[in-house]
Write an enzyme that holds these catalytic residues in place. Structure first.
Site, PDB file in Angstrom:
ATOM      1  N   HIS A 309      15.190 116.995 -41.411  1.00  0.00           N
ATOM      2  CA  HIS A 309      15.272 117.993 -40.893  1.00  0.00           C
ATOM      3  C   HIS A 309      13.733 118.076 -40.969  1.00  0.00           C
ATOM      4  CE1 HIS A 309      15.082 122.125 -38.298  1.00  0.00           C
ATOM      5  NE2 HIS A 309      16.229 122.233 -38.571  1.00  0.00           N
ATOM      6  N   ASP A 369      24.758 120.480 -39.197  1.00  0.00           N
ATOM      7  CA  ASP A 369      25.735 119.853 -38.575  1.00  0.00           C
ATOM      8  C   ASP A 369      26.244 118.690 -39.463  1.00  0.00           C
ATOM      9  OD1 ASP A 369      24.758 120.688 -36.086  1.00  0.00           O
ATOM     10  OD2 ASP A 369      22.539 119.605 -36.684  1.00  0.00           O
TER      11      ASP A 369
HETATM   12  N1  CMC Z   1      18.937 109.076 -42.647  1.00  0.00           N
HETATM   13  C1  CMC Z   1      17.724 108.225 -42.700  1.00  0.00           C
HETATM   14  N2  CMC Z   1      16.909 107.539 -42.667  1.00  0.00           N
HETATM   15  C2  CMC Z   1      15.755 109.519 -42.670  1.00  0.00           C
HETATM   16  C3  CMC Z   1      16.572 110.325 -41.836  1.00  0.00           C
HETATM   17  C4  CMC Z   1      17.799 110.061 -41.726  1.00  0.00           C
HETATM   18  N3  CMC Z   1      19.341 110.506 -41.681  1.00  0.00           N
HETATM   19  N4  CMC Z   1      15.551 111.062 -41.444  1.00  0.00           N
HETATM   20  C5  CMC Z   1      14.794 111.055 -41.846  1.00  0.00           C
HETATM   21  N5  CMC Z   1      15.011 109.117 -42.391  1.00  0.00           N
HETATM   22  C6  CMC Z   1      12.796 108.830 -43.031  1.00  0.00           C
HETATM   23  C7  CMC Z   1      12.835 108.604 -42.075  1.00  0.00           C
HETATM   24  O1  CMC Z   1      13.589 106.989 -41.451  1.00  0.00           O
HETATM   25  C8  CMC Z   1      11.331 108.031 -42.616  1.00  0.00           C
HETATM   26  O2  CMC Z   1      10.853 107.475 -43.280  1.00  0.00           O
HETATM   27  P1  CMC Z   1       9.565 106.932 -43.953  1.00  0.00           P
HETATM   28  O3  CMC Z   1       8.486 107.575 -44.308  1.00  0.00           O
HETATM   29  O4  CMC Z   1       9.939 105.521 -44.812  1.00  0.00           O
HETATM   30  O5  CMC Z   1       9.144 106.165 -42.520  1.00  0.00           O
HETATM   31  C9  CMC Z   1      11.262 109.434 -43.486  1.00  0.00           C
HETATM   32  O6  CMC Z   1      12.820 109.951 -43.383  1.00  0.00           O
HETATM   33  C10 CMC Z   1      11.148 110.685 -41.972  1.00  0.00           C
HETATM   34  O7  CMC Z   1      11.344 111.372 -40.356  1.00  0.00           O
HETATM   35  P2  CMC Z   1      11.141 111.421 -39.914  1.00  0.00           P
HETATM   36  O8  CMC Z   1      11.879 110.364 -38.421  1.00  0.00           O
HETATM   37  O9  CMC Z   1       9.703 111.311 -39.545  1.00  0.00           O
HETATM   38  O10 CMC Z   1      11.509 112.298 -39.279  1.00  0.00           O
HETATM   39  P3  CMC Z   1      11.449 113.804 -38.795  1.00  0.00           P
HETATM   40  O11 CMC Z   1      11.162 114.466 -38.668  1.00  0.00           O
HETATM   41  O12 CMC Z   1      10.771 113.525 -37.336  1.00  0.00           O
HETATM   42  O13 CMC Z   1      12.860 113.337 -37.563  1.00  0.00           O
HETATM   43  C11 CMC Z   1      15.236 113.929 -37.479  1.00  0.00           C
HETATM   44  C12 CMC Z   1      13.848 114.556 -38.302  1.00  0.00           C
HETATM   45  C13 CMC Z   1      16.456 115.226 -38.377  1.00  0.00           C
HETATM   46  C14 CMC Z   1      15.314 113.910 -36.242  1.00  0.00           C
HETATM   47  C15 CMC Z   1      15.958 112.900 -38.749  1.00  0.00           C
HETATM   48  O14 CMC Z   1      15.837 113.538 -39.632  1.00  0.00           O
HETATM   49  C16 CMC Z   1      17.068 112.146 -38.092  1.00  0.00           C
HETATM   50  O15 CMC Z   1      16.915 111.974 -37.245  1.00  0.00           O
HETATM   51  N6  CMC Z   1      18.372 112.409 -38.656  1.00  0.00           N
HETATM   52  C17 CMC Z   1      19.223 112.064 -38.529  1.00  0.00           C
HETATM   53  C18 CMC Z   1      19.941 113.024 -37.292  1.00  0.00           C
HETATM   54  C19 CMC Z   1      20.658 114.585 -37.134  1.00  0.00           C
HETATM   55  O16 CMC Z   1      21.189 115.162 -37.770  1.00  0.00           O
HETATM   56  N7  CMC Z   1      19.435 115.245 -36.706  1.00  0.00           N
HETATM   57  C20 CMC Z   1      19.811 116.954 -36.604  1.00  0.00           C
HETATM   58  C21 CMC Z   1      18.939 117.685 -36.997  1.00  0.00           C
HETATM   59  S1  CMC Z   1      19.587 119.893 -37.243  1.00  0.00           S
HETATM   60  C22 CMC Z   1      19.815 120.243 -36.019  1.00  0.00           C
HETATM   61  C23 CMC Z   1      19.129 121.137 -35.379  1.00  0.00           C
HETATM   62  O17 CMC Z   1      18.227 121.936 -36.188  1.00  0.00           O
HETATM   63  O18 CMC Z   1      18.905 120.365 -34.271  1.00  0.00           O
END
Ligand code: CMC
Length: 435
Positions: A309, A369
């Site tokens: 998240h 979710d």
């Molecule tokens: N599976 C594997 N690796 C992950 C995941 C995941 N679901 N989420 C983040 N990471 C890794 C990412 O690759 C990165 O690794 P590194 O630091 O080595 O490059 C690190 O964790 C940080 O991730 P980020 O993409 O910089 O984090 P973010 O804050 O930009 O993204 C997110 C948050 C929710 C978009 C992402 O965690 C994701 O794509 N999750 C899966 C989709 C999901 O469940 N979304 C629902 C969010 S909750 C509903 C809402 O409130 O809208």
């Protein structure tokens, strides 16, 4: 007491300016950078708004490090245990919990406005039969402008409350009809003796030819899920609603924009993506470890849906509450064999990921979710409707945030700056001279 400030110095010119540090009632202190451009001639750069507060707000507070979420100061755990969705809607919109009379009047108002203008039902025929229900939602909610906007003044506080009530009342009907249209079933009109959640289940699943009684356990679970999703401060869809509304667009257009922003899998589309992922895992027959390895592989775009998240770097407090509902439904025998296997895989995934250093180091916990998809499946709600369920619950948050913004007489149109990295000025080249 003197105001707290931070000093920013331009090392090239030696010019310094003091920027005021704004004090929140709780949470992170916030530097007011608005004088920066005028005083020093710089923009700030913050892709994804990681360090930027786009607005002030009194509605929702969340602390991602502590896993804390509050609506108008009330902890989500207490609201989930003691309140109902409509009471929470009143709280979010008006700022205080209602008295018994206020709640009864509010419930009556919402119940009596659940029917959209009859002509709106004709809109559905314009969509392809296989249209995604979120596409229908974007269209039909936007179309509300053509029915209700003309009599409303967005600068009139009581008209704004009317718009909020109208949207909360009609959104379950619009959502259920999106599903009915895609399955070729007749539209069911709402029944005033049912609760908000029961009415939605009724419009989704009843048939005119048979009696239908909504399952009380399912209605209670749905009411709870709606409470958990009601607002979440300045996320992508809420920010979209605010940005759209800041141009003085009408409320229905702004909410339609929010629904569009919610659709993507990184936001509201995640619950749908979770169930698709779990189904793929079950159907592949491959060991779970293979999927965990793929999620960790930087050369593979696969991510564990429902994990991570942007702001919760501890357990998502909504996930804690909803996880229990999942177990309750499982124990009540409401989850059939297919769903049970998905739930088992979900639990195994959760366990492995919570013990794995990759996920631990990055604070990747299951989010709300991760569990809501399983519950929706148990309710018989098709996967394509999951994000619609989120939109239905979040409508009160969007409209309350829009109302809060429109009540602020200092509000200005949202107009971010950019860091331009394209070509510099060059002369037009006639077509016969281009290589
Ligand atoms: N599976 C594997 N690796 C992950 C995941 C995941 N679901 N989420 C983040 N990471 C890794 C990412 O690759 C990165 O690794 P590194 O630091 O080595 O490059 C690190 O964790 C940080 O991730 P980020 O993409 O910089 O984090 P973010 O804050 O930009 O993204 C997110 C948050 C929710 C978009 C992402 O965690 C994701 O794509 N999750 C899966 C989709 C999901 O469940 N979304 C629902 C969010 S909750 C509903 C809402 O409130 O809208």
């Amino acid at each position: 007491m003197s105001k707290k400030t931070v000093t920013v110095t331009d090392n090239e010119t030696g010019k310094s300016i003091e920027l005021e540090v704004l004090q929140p009632s709780c949470g992170t202190e916030t530097i007011d950078i608005s004088p920066l451009y005028k005083e020093l001639g710089y923009f700030t750069y913050d892709p994804g708004f990681v360090s930027t507060a786009s607005t002030w707000s009194k509605i929702t507070f969340l602390d991602g490090d502590e896993g804390r979420l509050e609506y108008r100061g009330y902890p989500i755990e207490q609201l989930a245990e003691k309140s109902t969705f409509l009471e929470v809607c009143y709280l979010i919109l008006h700022g205080e919990l209602p008295t018994a009379e206020q709640l009864a009047a509010y419930e009556q108002k919402i119940t009596r406005h659940t029917l959209p203008h009859e002509q709106l039902s004709k809109f559905y025929n314009g969509f392809r039969r296989d249209a995604h229900p979120m596409a229908i939602m974007v269209g039909v909610v936007g179309a509300l402008s053509s029915f209700y906007h003309d009599n409303m003044d967005i600068f009139n506080p009581s008209h704004r409350i009317d718009a909020a009530n109208l949207l909360v009342a009609k959104i379950p009907t619009i959502a259920a009809w999106a599903h009915r249209y895609s399955t070729g079933k007749p539209f069911m009109y709402p029944k005033n003796d049912l609760s908000y959640a029961e009415n939605f289940l009724y419009m989704m699943f009843a048939m005119p030819t048979e009696d239908y009684k909504p399952d009380p356990l399912m209605a209670k679970a749905l009411d709870l899920i709606m409470i958990l999703h009601a607002d979440h401060e300045q996320n992508a869809s809420t920010s979209t609603v605010r940005l759209c509304g800041s141009s003085e667009a009408n409320a229905f257009a702004a909410i339609s924009g929010g629904i569009g922003a919610l659709w993507g899998p990184a936001h509201g589309g995640a619950n749908e993506a979770v169930v698709r992922m779990l189904t793929d895992i079950v159907e592949s027959g491959k060991p779970l470890s293979e999927f965990i390895d793929r999620a960790k592989d930087k050369n593979d775009p696969f991510r564990l849906m429902g994990f991570g998240h942007r702001v919760y770097k501890n357990f998502d407090p909504r996930a804690k509450i909803i996880r229990k509902v999942c177990h309750d439904l499982l124990q009540s025998g409401r989850i059939n064999n297919t769903h049970e296997r998905l739930f088992e895989v979900a639990m195994e995934l959760e366990k492995i990921a919570l013990e794995d250093d990759y996920f631990k180091d990055r604070n990747l916990y299951p989010n709300v979710d991760f569990y809501s998809g399983i519950i929706f499946l148990a309710m018989g709600i098709p996967t394509s409707m999951f994000t619609v369920m989120f939109a239905l619950s979040r409508t009160i948050g969007w409209i309350s945030q829009w109302n809060e913004m429109m009540s602020d007489n200092k509000v200005r149109i949202g107009r971010p700056r950019q860091l331009y990295i394209g070509e510099t000025t060059r002369d037009y080249v006639p077509i016969d001279q281009r290589s």
